[in-house]
Design a protein around this motif. Structure first.
Motif, mmCIF file in Angstrom:
data_model
loop_
_atom_site.group_PDB
_atom_site.id
_atom_site.type_symbol
_atom_site.label_atom_id
_atom_site.label_comp_id
_atom_site.label_asym_id
_atom_site.label_seq_id
_atom_site.Cartn_x
_atom_site.Cartn_y
_atom_site.Cartn_z
ATOM 1 N N ARG A 1 28.957 34.522 54.526
ATOM 2 C CA ARG A 1 28.639 35.677 54.341
ATOM 3 C C ARG A 1 29.571 36.646 53.938
ATOM 4 O O ARG A 1 29.455 37.877 53.270
ATOM 5 N N ARG A 2 30.911 36.439 54.588
ATOM 6 C CA ARG A 2 31.981 37.162 54.403
ATOM 7 C C ARG A 2 32.542 37.263 52.880
ATOM 8 O O ARG A 2 32.657 36.113 52.248
ATOM 9 N N LYS A 3 33.014 38.308 52.527
ATOM 10 C CA LYS A 3 33.434 38.448 51.104
ATOM 11 C C LYS A 3 34.748 37.948 50.992
ATOM 12 O O LYS A 3 35.630 38.181 52.064
ATOM 13 N N ARG A 4 35.261 36.896 50.003
ATOM 14 C CA ARG A 4 36.208 36.249 50.217
ATOM 15 C C ARG A 4 37.277 36.767 48.931
ATOM 16 O O ARG A 4 36.998 36.845 47.934
ATOM 17 N N ILE A 5 38.444 36.890 49.534
ATOM 18 C CA ILE A 5 39.614 37.404 48.698
ATOM 19 C C ILE A 5 40.638 36.177 48.518
ATOM 20 O O ILE A 5 41.095 35.653 49.553
ATOM 21 N N LEU A 6 40.901 35.917 47.172
ATOM 22 C CA LEU A 6 41.920 34.947 47.057
ATOM 23 C C LEU A 6 43.166 35.741 46.317
ATOM 24 O O LEU A 6 42.995 36.333 45.167
ATOM 25 N N TYR A 7 44.437 35.702 47.032
ATOM 26 C CA TYR A 7 45.424 36.430 46.728
ATOM 27 C C TYR A 7 46.374 35.644 46.315
ATOM 28 O O TYR A 7 47.170 34.900 46.992
ATOM 29 N N ILE A 8 46.675 35.577 45.087
ATOM 30 C CA ILE A 8 47.865 34.753 44.449
ATOM 31 C C ILE A 8 49.194 35.357 44.280
ATOM 32 O O ILE A 8 49.320 36.341 43.489
ATOM 33 N N VAL B 1 36.638 37.911 45.041
ATOM 34 C CA VAL B 1 37.763 38.666 44.427
ATOM 35 C C VAL B 1 38.857 37.675 44.301
ATOM 36 O O VAL B 1 39.385 37.043 45.129
ATOM 37 N N ILE B 2 39.749 37.781 43.091
ATOM 38 C CA ILE B 2 40.749 37.046 42.829
ATOM 39 C C ILE B 2 41.791 38.153 42.420
ATOM 40 O O ILE B 2 41.851 38.842 41.580
ATOM 41 N N LYS C 1 29.567 29.244 41.297
ATOM 42 C CA LYS C 1 28.717 30.118 42.243
ATOM 43 C C LYS C 1 27.555 30.911 41.407
ATOM 44 O O LYS C 1 26.947 31.494 42.245
ATOM 45 N N LYS C 2 27.755 30.793 40.331
ATOM 46 C CA LYS C 2 26.546 31.492 39.397
ATOM 47 C C LYS C 2 26.481 33.106 39.724
ATOM 48 O O LYS C 2 25.371 33.640 39.604
ATOM 49 N N HIS C 3 27.644 33.754 39.945
ATOM 50 C CA HIS C 3 27.591 35.186 40.034
ATOM 51 C C HIS C 3 28.834 35.662 39.709
ATOM 52 O O HIS C 3 30.141 34.759 39.696
ATOM 53 N N ASP C 4 29.049 36.937 39.465
ATOM 54 C CA ASP C 4 30.285 37.493 39.169
ATOM 55 C C ASP C 4 31.381 37.498 40.002
ATOM 56 O O ASP C 4 31.178 37.360 41.278
ATOM 57 N N VAL C 5 32.801 37.331 39.629
ATOM 58 C CA VAL C 5 34.147 37.275 40.445
ATOM 59 C C VAL C 5 34.787 38.289 39.866
ATOM 60 O O VAL C 5 35.135 38.386 38.739
ATOM 61 N N THR C 6 35.384 39.030 40.548
ATOM 62 C CA THR C 6 36.191 40.431 40.150
ATOM 63 C C THR C 6 37.700 39.595 40.349
ATOM 64 O O THR C 6 38.275 39.352 40.979
ATOM 65 N N LEU C 7 38.414 40.035 39.035
ATOM 66 C CA LEU C 7 39.795 39.657 38.841
ATOM 67 C C LEU C 7 40.589 41.084 38.687
ATOM 68 O O LEU C 7 40.333 41.571 37.795
ATOM 69 N N ILE C 8 41.637 41.014 39.654
ATOM 70 C CA ILE C 8 42.325 42.147 39.570
ATOM 71 C C ILE C 8 43.766 41.651 39.453
ATOM 72 O O ILE C 8 44.443 40.849 40.061
#
Length: 431
Positions: free
Chosen positions: A15-22, A123-124, A148-155
């Motif tokens: 349930r935790r929101k996941r952040i991928l930081y490249i 979030v990416i 995942k069938k839902h939006d992913v935020t790209l920053i």
């Protein structure tokens, strides 16, 4: 009971929101620079997010690079998951470094589907200094949304203005294939990201010229970590001996800490010291750090016959708070460059604010961060007479007047520039 607890832990984790930081060059306090990804990620972990940082196993910025056996090997530090990609070692800014960029990005590109499936980011953040990482970020977003069938935020996070830096400072032609590739990447990042976070504060007009839409620009600068100022390490004995002697002699210490490179414009500081020594003054200049220009600067100071200029080795990051306390004012300078039209995001400014020392900033820029916060004075780049003029005024000021500037900077650091606050501001974009 144990299986039930494990199930609950897995459910909570999911349930935790996941952040991928490249971030190709991401480091940590145990490895060395660069620190921003670590500081932000640590705060996000404390806020309840899961953070996965993907970085190369070799960076010229780190003091210690991780030793890995395979790509995407994971290590943990303060709740942050670091995933390492093997790249070759390099020196300088030539072709070898460009090859490591290609290695890093090509491995990410090929693994995009597996990354989407395993990390399942909400979030990416693409943040690798050079803008080409936006393409792998966009690819991972597409594959994650499909799975995942839902939006992913790209920053997209901007540290340095590439390719402007390559052209205006590096002298590279705007028609060079490498520069053209960087321009294509920059334009794509501005057009296709959901938000762009800029460290320099005055980049929005430029980014809009290159495709950024209204309402997508945000400024999140560098900052300070309060805990590092609560129990700092003392300065080395070599430094203490010099600084104590200057104090004993009643000298007014103009201090500089950081790299000794052309970009830091330390020749101008030596020229200012020469102006100071021509008049009756109690000011001394102390330069702390290392770099490719140091030996030449030491030699030049001797040739100029400067008696009150002292060069000391670099100190550990944890000793910076103790070091700056010895200064009467902190000097920050840079060569005259058109890039400073985008503003300032130098760590030395925030460290000097936190130290509560007046800042003498010699940089030609429309960004008035020092004077805006009441933390000191700004003069143009390449203006040693102006530096000396400020030093002459400050060494005659009552201590309480200098302290007013120092206190103003300290308040600004705590109110605006702690990584806790910066991480909270950044996290507003995640929703």
């Amino acid at each position: 009971m144990e299986k039930q607890e494990n199930r609950k832990t897995k459910q909570k984790e999911s349930r935790r929101k996941r952040i991928l930081y490249i971030e190709h060059y991401a480091g940590s306090p145990t490895m060395g620079m660069e620190f921003r990804p670590y500081y932000l990620a640590r705060e996000w972990v404390r806020m309840g997010y899961r953070v996965d940082i993907v970085a190369a196993d070799y960076s010229h910025l780190r003091a210690v690079n991780p030793k890995i056996e395979h790509d995407f090997q994971c290590t943990m530090e303060d709740g942050i998951r670091y995933h390492w990609i093997h790249t070759r070692e390099y020196y300088g800014n030539g072709a070898a470094r460009a090859i490591t960029m290609a290695q890093f990005l090509s491995k990410l590109w090929g693994a995009a589907g597996r990354i989407a499936e395993k990390y399942r980011p909400d979030v990416i953040i693409t943040s690798s200094t050079y803008p080409l990482d936006t393409f792998v970020g966009q690819r991972i977003r597409k594959k994650t949304k499909k799975q995942k069938k839902h939006d992913v935020t790209l920053i997209h996070e901007v540290h340095d203005m590439w390719p402007a830096t390559l052209i205006e400072v590096g002298g590279m032609s705007k028609h060079h294939p490498f520069t053209v590739a960087m321009q294509i990447g920059e334009n794509s990042a501005y057009k296709r990201s959901d938000a762009v976070v800029s460290l320099p504060p005055l980049t929005e007009p430029y980014m809009k010229e290159h495709g950024l839409k209204d309402g997508k620009w945000y400024h999140v600068p560098n900052g300070i970590v309060e805990a590092e100022w609560q129990d700092p390490e003392p300065v080395p004995e070599e430094h203490r001996a010099v600084l104590e002697e200057l104090r004993r002699r009643g000298r007014f210490i103009v201090g500089y800490f950081g790299g000794h490179a052309i970009s830091n414009a330390l020749d101008g500081l030596l020229d200012a010291a020469a102006c100071t020594e021509k008049r009756e003054s109690r000011a001394s200049y102390v330069l702390v750090g290392d770099g490719v220009e140091k030996d030449r600067l030491v030699k030049r100071a001797k040739e100029m016959g400067l008696k009150e200029v002292y060069f000391l080795p670099k100190v550990p990051k944890k000793s910076i708070p103790s070091l700056v306390q010895w200064f009467d004012c902190s000097y920050v300078g840079a060569m005259n460059s058109s890039l400073y039209r985008f503003g300032l995001c130098m760590n030395k400014i925030f460290d000097s604010m936190m130290a509560g020392k007046p800042i003498l900033c010699a940089i030609t820029t429309p960004d008035d961060i020092v004077t805006r916060n009441g933390a000191g004075v700004m003069v143009p780049s390449d203006a040693p007479e102006e530096i000396d003029r400020v030093v002459a005024e400050w060494e005659q000021l009552p201590e309480k007047e200098l302290q007013k500037m120092g206190d103003a900077g300290h308040r600004a650091a705590l109110e605006k520039y702690t990584y806790r606050k910066l991480a909270e501001d950044f996290a507003k974009l995640f929703s």
